[in-house]
Structures are given as structure tokens and as C-alpha cells.
Design a protein around this motif. Structure first.
Motif, short mmCIF file in Angstrom:
data_model
loop_
_atom_site.label_atom_id
_atom_site.label_comp_id
_atom_site.label_asym_id
_atom_site.label_seq_id
_atom_site.Cartn_x
_atom_site.Cartn_y
_atom_site.Cartn_z
N SER A 146 0.85 -1.19 0.00
CA SER A 146 0.00 0.00 0.00
C SER A 146 0.88 1.24 0.00
CB SER A 146 -0.90 0.03 1.24
OG SER A 146 -1.76 -1.08 1.28
N ALA A 171 0.19 5.34 0.77
CA ALA A 171 -0.71 6.43 1.13
C ALA A 171 -0.06 7.76 0.75
CB ALA A 171 -1.01 6.39 2.62
N SER A 206 -0.15 12.07 0.49
CA SER A 206 -0.67 13.28 1.11
C SER A 206 0.07 14.49 0.54
CB SER A 206 -0.53 13.24 2.63
OG SER A 206 0.83 13.16 3.00
N ARG A 261 -6.03 1.65 -7.39
CA ARG A 261 -5.99 2.88 -6.59
C ARG A 261 -7.38 3.15 -6.03
NH1 ARG A 261 -3.86 7.41 -10.41
NH2 ARG A 261 -4.39 8.78 -8.65
N ASP A 262 -7.38 3.79 -4.87
CA ASP A 262 -8.61 4.25 -4.22
C ASP A 262 -8.46 5.74 -4.04
OD1 ASP A 262 -10.69 4.93 -2.52
OD2 ASP A 262 -10.55 3.08 -1.37
N ASN A 263 -9.07 6.51 -4.93
CA ASN A 263 -8.89 7.96 -4.89
C ASN A 263 -9.52 8.57 -3.64
OD1 ASN A 263 -7.45 7.99 -7.28
ND2 ASN A 263 -9.24 8.42 -8.54
N ALA A 264 -10.54 7.94 -3.09
CA ALA A 264 -11.16 8.46 -1.88
C ALA A 264 -10.22 8.36 -0.69
CB ALA A 264 -12.45 7.71 -1.59
N LYS A 265 -9.30 7.37 -0.73
CA LYS A 265 -8.35 7.17 0.37
C LYS A 265 -6.95 7.66 0.02
CE LYS A 265 -10.73 3.13 2.29
NZ LYS A 265 -10.60 1.69 2.68
N ASN A 266 -6.79 8.23 -1.18
CA ASN A 266 -5.47 8.68 -1.63
C ASN A 266 -4.43 7.57 -1.51
OD1 ASN A 266 -6.61 11.15 -2.10
ND2 ASN A 266 -5.43 12.26 -0.58
N THR A 267 -4.81 6.38 -1.92
CA THR A 267 -3.97 5.21 -1.73
C THR A 267 -3.88 4.40 -3.02
OG1 THR A 267 -4.54 5.11 0.62
CG2 THR A 267 -3.62 3.12 -0.36
#
Length: 115
Positions: A21, A23, A25, A71-77
Motif C-alpha cells: 500500500s 498512502a 498526502s 488505486r482508491d482515490n477516496a483514500k489517496n492510496t
């Protein structure tokens, strides 16, 4: 300043699986292409997989059919699912993000495939 933090590396036996993973920011994650690179001792750092903001993916020939980037754009991951791991997959894996790759780097996470 974009910050990338990888996790999920470790020691796994040949044929096993791991999920990395990353993450993100500090930046506009949704417009970035995200990628995973890897670097084995004494070798150059190579792109393993990439995914665009729209979800298009690409893979190195050596991992096609075994690795999946998502990718999960809602989790920025961003994730890298690695299956059927081989000893030659042993490397430090780095997350990368940018409008084009390579961009910003994470600190890397070690993946060791060994019995």
C-alpha cells in the motif's frame, strides 16, 4: 510537498502473495499517475506497474499476470497486489507519483521472497 508512505512489505515464500500500500498526502492525488518501482541489490530501479488517474494500467513483462495495481482515490492510496511471487521479485519497492513518472518518491519497502 507530496509525501508517500509505503507499507506491506516483508518476507514471503515462493508462490506466496503480498499486498503493498502507498498512502499519499500533500498533493492532488486524483490527477497523478501512480507507479511502483523496484530495485534489487546492484541493479537499477525499474518501473513495475503504473496506473493513471483514469485507471489505465501498465505492467512490466516480468510481472504481467501476477501483479495487479489499483488505486482508491477516496483514500489517496495505491495498491500493488503481488501473487505467485518468485525469488527474483526480491527488491525494495518504491511508490511514485506525478503528472508523469518518475515524480515524487516514497521511502521504499523491502520485499523478500525466499524459502
Amino acid at each position: 510537498q507530496v509525501q508517500l508512505v509505503e507499507s506491506g512489505g516483508g518476507l514471503v515464500q515462493p508462490g506466496g502473495s503480498l499486498r503493498l500500500s502507498c498512502a499519499a498526502s500533500g498533493g492532488i492525488f486524483t490527477i497523478y499517475t501512480m507507479g511502483w518501482y523496484r530495485q534489487a541489490p546492484g541493479k537499477q530501479r525499474d518501473l513495475v506497474a503504473a496506473i493513471t488517474w483514469g485507471g489505465s494500467t501498465s505492467y512490466a513483462d516480468s510481472v504481467k499476470g501476477r501483479f495487479t495495481i489499483s488505486r482508491d482515490n477516496a483514500k489517496n492510496t495505491v495498491y500493488l497486489q503481488m501473487n505467485s511471487l518468485k525469488p527474483e521479485d526480491t527488491a525494495v519497492y518504491y511508490c511514485n507519483a506525478g503528472r508523469i513518472l518518475p515524480g515524487y518518491w516514497g521511502q521504499g519497502t523491502q520485499v523478500t521472497v525466499s524459502s
